[in-house]
Design a protein around this motif. Structure first.
Motif: not given
Length: 130
Positions: A88-94, A124-125
């Motif tokens: 989830x945080x990785x997706x937000x960073x994207x 994440x995507x």
């Protein structure tokens, strides 16, 4: 259309991809999934679509690899996310990266062989796409 000359019998698919990307640039984000048998021309279709859209979009790319499918966050690392701990945080960073394009162009995210991507990158995507 630029790049369209390398395709045989795929004008309809190319037009659909380009139209969907342009809808996304108008505020309706979406996902295009290209699938088919090996040798069916998926990569040629993708390259043609990117060639048509490259002037309108900032293109970011990643390549999933069957041999790296157990490497957590491999695909999102290719897209610029460092030290990801959770999808989830990785997706937000994207999203933050893609929204912060200095020239204001929309972003076209190309992930080849997504079916081989690690689970964390896929989640994440998905977060970013939603």
């Amino acid at each position: 259309m630029a790049g369209a000359g390398v395709l045989v019998g795929r004008a309809g698919e190319l037009a659909a991809i380009v139209a969907r990307a342009r809808q996304a640039s108008g505020g309706s984000p979406g996902v295009v999934w290209i699938e088919g048998e090996a040798g069916a021309g998926k990569t040629a279709l993708l390259r043609a679509a990117v060639a048509v859209l490259a002037g309108e979009f900032e293109v970011v790319r990643a390549q999933a690899d069957e041999l790296a499918s157990d490497m957590s966050f491999d695909v999102v690392a290719q897209l610029g996310v460092r030290d990801a701990q959770a999808p989830f945080p990785a997706g937000l960073e994207l999203i933050g990266q893609w929204a912060g394009q200095p020239d204001g162009r929309p972003v076209l995210v190309v992930v080849e062989d997504l079916h081989w991507a690690d689970g964390e990158s896929r989640l994440a995507l998905l977060t970013a796409a939603r």
